[in-house]
Design an enzyme around this catalytic site. Sequence first.
Site, short mmCIF file in Angstrom:
data_model
loop_
_atom_site.label_atom_id
_atom_site.label_comp_id
_atom_site.label_asym_id
_atom_site.label_seq_id
_atom_site.Cartn_x
_atom_site.Cartn_y
_atom_site.Cartn_z
N GLU A 33 0.00 -6.39 5.55
CA GLU A 33 1.34 -6.10 6.41
C GLU A 33 1.40 -5.02 7.20
O GLU A 33 1.36 -3.90 6.62
CB GLU A 33 2.32 -6.24 5.39
CG GLU A 33 2.43 -7.52 4.56
CD GLU A 33 3.28 -7.39 3.03
OE1 GLU A 33 4.11 -6.39 3.20
OE2 GLU A 33 3.25 -8.28 2.41
N LEU A 62 4.10 -11.55 5.45
CA LEU A 62 4.59 -10.87 4.22
C LEU A 62 4.41 -11.78 2.87
O LEU A 62 5.06 -12.56 2.76
CB LEU A 62 6.21 -10.43 4.33
CG LEU A 62 6.42 -9.19 3.62
CD1 LEU A 62 7.98 -8.99 4.12
CD2 LEU A 62 6.68 -9.63 2.11
N SER A 63 3.27 -11.25 2.36
CA SER A 63 2.84 -12.48 1.43
C SER A 63 1.79 -11.74 0.21
O SER A 63 0.71 -12.02 0.49
CB SER A 63 2.21 -13.60 2.12
OG SER A 63 1.70 -14.45 1.25
N GLU A 64 2.39 -11.10 -0.62
CA GLU A 64 1.27 -10.27 -1.33
C GLU A 64 0.24 -11.04 -2.16
O GLU A 64 -0.78 -10.77 -2.28
CB GLU A 64 2.21 -9.25 -2.53
CG GLU A 64 2.82 -8.08 -1.62
CD GLU A 64 3.81 -8.38 -0.86
OE1 GLU A 64 4.67 -9.60 -1.24
OE2 GLU A 64 4.23 -7.57 -0.11
N GLN A 86 1.27 -2.82 0.61
CA GLN A 86 2.40 -1.84 1.30
C GLN A 86 2.82 -0.70 0.46
O GLN A 86 2.80 0.26 0.70
CB GLN A 86 3.54 -2.40 2.15
CG GLN A 86 3.80 -1.60 3.31
CD GLN A 86 4.50 -2.69 4.21
OE1 GLN A 86 5.62 -2.98 3.97
NE2 GLN A 86 4.02 -2.46 5.29
N PHE A 87 3.28 -1.15 -0.81
CA PHE A 87 3.50 0.06 -1.95
C PHE A 87 3.32 -0.70 -3.33
O PHE A 87 3.18 -1.97 -3.37
CB PHE A 87 5.19 -0.02 -1.75
CG PHE A 87 5.57 1.00 -0.67
CD1 PHE A 87 5.65 2.41 -0.74
CD2 PHE A 87 5.85 0.35 0.49
CE1 PHE A 87 6.14 3.19 0.27
CE2 PHE A 87 6.27 1.04 1.32
CZ PHE A 87 6.41 2.34 1.50
N ILE A 91 2.82 -4.96 -5.68
CA ILE A 91 1.66 -5.74 -6.15
C ILE A 91 1.92 -6.38 -7.34
O ILE A 91 1.11 -7.48 -7.64
CB ILE A 91 0.65 -4.41 -6.51
CG1 ILE A 91 -1.00 -5.02 -6.25
CG2 ILE A 91 0.85 -3.90 -7.94
CD1 ILE A 91 -2.15 -3.87 -6.38
N HIS A 133 9.30 1.82 -4.90
CA HIS A 133 8.27 2.25 -3.77
C HIS A 133 7.66 3.65 -4.46
O HIS A 133 7.06 4.28 -3.62
CB HIS A 133 9.16 2.70 -2.37
CG HIS A 133 9.49 1.57 -1.70
ND1 HIS A 133 10.36 0.82 -1.86
CD2 HIS A 133 9.07 1.36 -0.26
CE1 HIS A 133 10.79 -0.10 -0.93
NE2 HIS A 133 9.75 0.13 -0.12
#
Lengths: 324, 351
Positions: A33, A62-64, A86-87, A91, A133
Amino acid sequence: MPEEPKRINMVQAINLALREEMQRDGNVIILGEDVGTDGGVFRVTDGLMKEFGPERVMDTPLSESGIVGTAIGMAVYGLRPVAEIQFMGFIYAALDQIYAHAARIRSRSRGRYSCPLVVRTPYGAGIKPPELHSESAEAFFCHMPGVKVVVPSTPYNAKGLLKSSIRDPDPVIFLESTRLYRLIKEEVPADDYTVPLGKARIVREGRDVTVISWGSMLHRSLQAVEGIDAEVLDLMTLNPLDEETIFKSVRKTGRVVIVHEAPKTCGFGAEISAAIAEDAMLYLKAPIMRVTGYDAVIPLPRLEDYYMPTISRVRKALEEVIKY
Amino acid sequence: MPESIIESINVKRLEILDVNGDVDSSLMPALSDNEIKRMYELLVLARTFDERALHLQREGRLGTYAPILGQEASQIGSAFALEKTDWVFPSFREMGVYIAMGYPIHMLFQYWGGDERGLITPSDLNIFPICIPVGTHIPHAAGAAIAAKHKGDKVAAVAYFGDGGTSKGDFHEGFNMAGVFKAPAVFICQNNQWAISVPRQRQSASKTLAQKAFSYGFEGIQVDGNDIFAVYKATKDALKKAKSGNGPTFIECFTYRMTHHTTADDATRYRKDDEVASWKPRDPVLRLKLFMAKKGLWTEQYQKETEDKAKVIIDKAVSEEESIKPPFPGDMISYTYEKLTPRQAKQIKDF
Ligand SMILES: Cc1ncc(C[n+]2csc(CCOP(=O)(O)OP(=O)(O)O)c2C)c(N)n1
Ligand SMILES: [Mg+2]
């Protein structure tokens, strides 16, 4: 002529590793992302899309789970994807893909397929962000046979470890401390060196106590040992664990303090303590001590400093074990 | 300002071969008599495999097995359209696909007998190891398809999953990725109306499963999954579209699971016999047989020969499987990473 080494921070060192690996191997692809046009929210992938194009630096939805799942398909097909989550707190949505697939594909197919995938993710507290985060969930991944877990603590090692991770034939979770991203600068050569996975490093030699740490807590540990004849180890790779280096040091000092940011219960310190108890028990002069985050949800910034192991907490543990 | 329609979709259903064995010749794909016979022989072979697997499971020689009875046309029809170079991402109820792709049959028995070595796909095929967590392999097909596109390979990635799989988040995430990156992927759902005991209506309030594709920017089509020609045509068209750079397709094969979910399940607990009975006349093998009989391609003699041939192949596969040496226990450790970790090197000494 190799360029003169420049003093750069960890963000720049990781960026350099990615750029060099992408130049070296056309199969290396970045996806995640905001990694493309924006260069990542921490700017770790800055400039890479411009240099390598949107096909190799892919801004994804946006799709972990989708990012990791897609990267798995790419890796098995023959690419070398470097996926960014991203963070670390996000995950969790991709744990299924990592544990149920990335970790198992080699075993499930008895070596017919493999999954050379790197998942990079910023971890840890210290930048005053919103909830989720600041996670430090490295132990989850250490409990997944088939996955390697790497946590650099300096720009030089970040570059060399990431290059090794990208070239590694198995999936690697690569954790980047947000606190360290811009904290330290050091000379990082622009040449093609690597730092091997599975090897710890002795940051400082000493005789009275072994301090074991990784990532951001390494630096707190180094501050805490001032004036003490302590040996400080930076694990760098948590799984596979470099037990040799740990046992050697423990046999010499007979005292151990382990420092990590994650909660104590079932944190990776527990594994290290157990390993030492199994293999080096008779060399111990004092109980093994762990200085860790509390068994609590990591708080928002107002209480963050109370949660994290402080220099004085590490110092107290050191004084305690040295009493024996 | 009046409201306006900014998007509308039409969901197609494709049927070519009816229950009486008659075809709509305007839709009939180009298939030679020999190819049609080959399709029929594969249907019979797959059914023979399935019966034998159930038999071996009852004898305790295989572990839990997921039968394909009723779904043979969806599997053989789609796999018949694939090239060996295409990448296939199967779930656990795809034995017809494996057989049609030419996978060594003794290895299928080996896998269901609990030996991972049955999943060492031969080097001339690209079949991914069976995915047990439902629907989670859908993004893998998207990723492989994107990788194929990246490398300029003229292949497609095909994922097989069930109606239950469409409810998973990975269905959404995989479809979304495939749509955004226009991946050369084909998604094949065998809607067999049941996910263990949960009926299709409980998976989604959507009228069809096929229509879900449109929200990801690509076409979904429902086909009669017991009609081998319709399945073949839809797959063939989707592969052509994928390989010519026009993105993914979703094919919903509307079919029926004629027996228990697995050998560990009792379907009489949750569904009525008359529902099952109503699907009997729609049997996919019978339907192709009727068609071939009308064309003069089927005789009693041919039937017997086909069955005998299938039996010989399956017998041979069973005895081949029986002659395989048991796996080395240390294998469970050896294939975790490319190289043993220092700890694993100690652990493997137990064997
Ligand atoms: C993620 C996940 N949840 C639950 C299960 C247990 N399970 C195995 S098959 C199945 C039903 C699957 O239904 P469907 O997707 O329609 O495929 P079918 O079995 O009908 O072929 C369930 C719930 C599983 N394997 N994976
Ligand atoms: Mg189903």
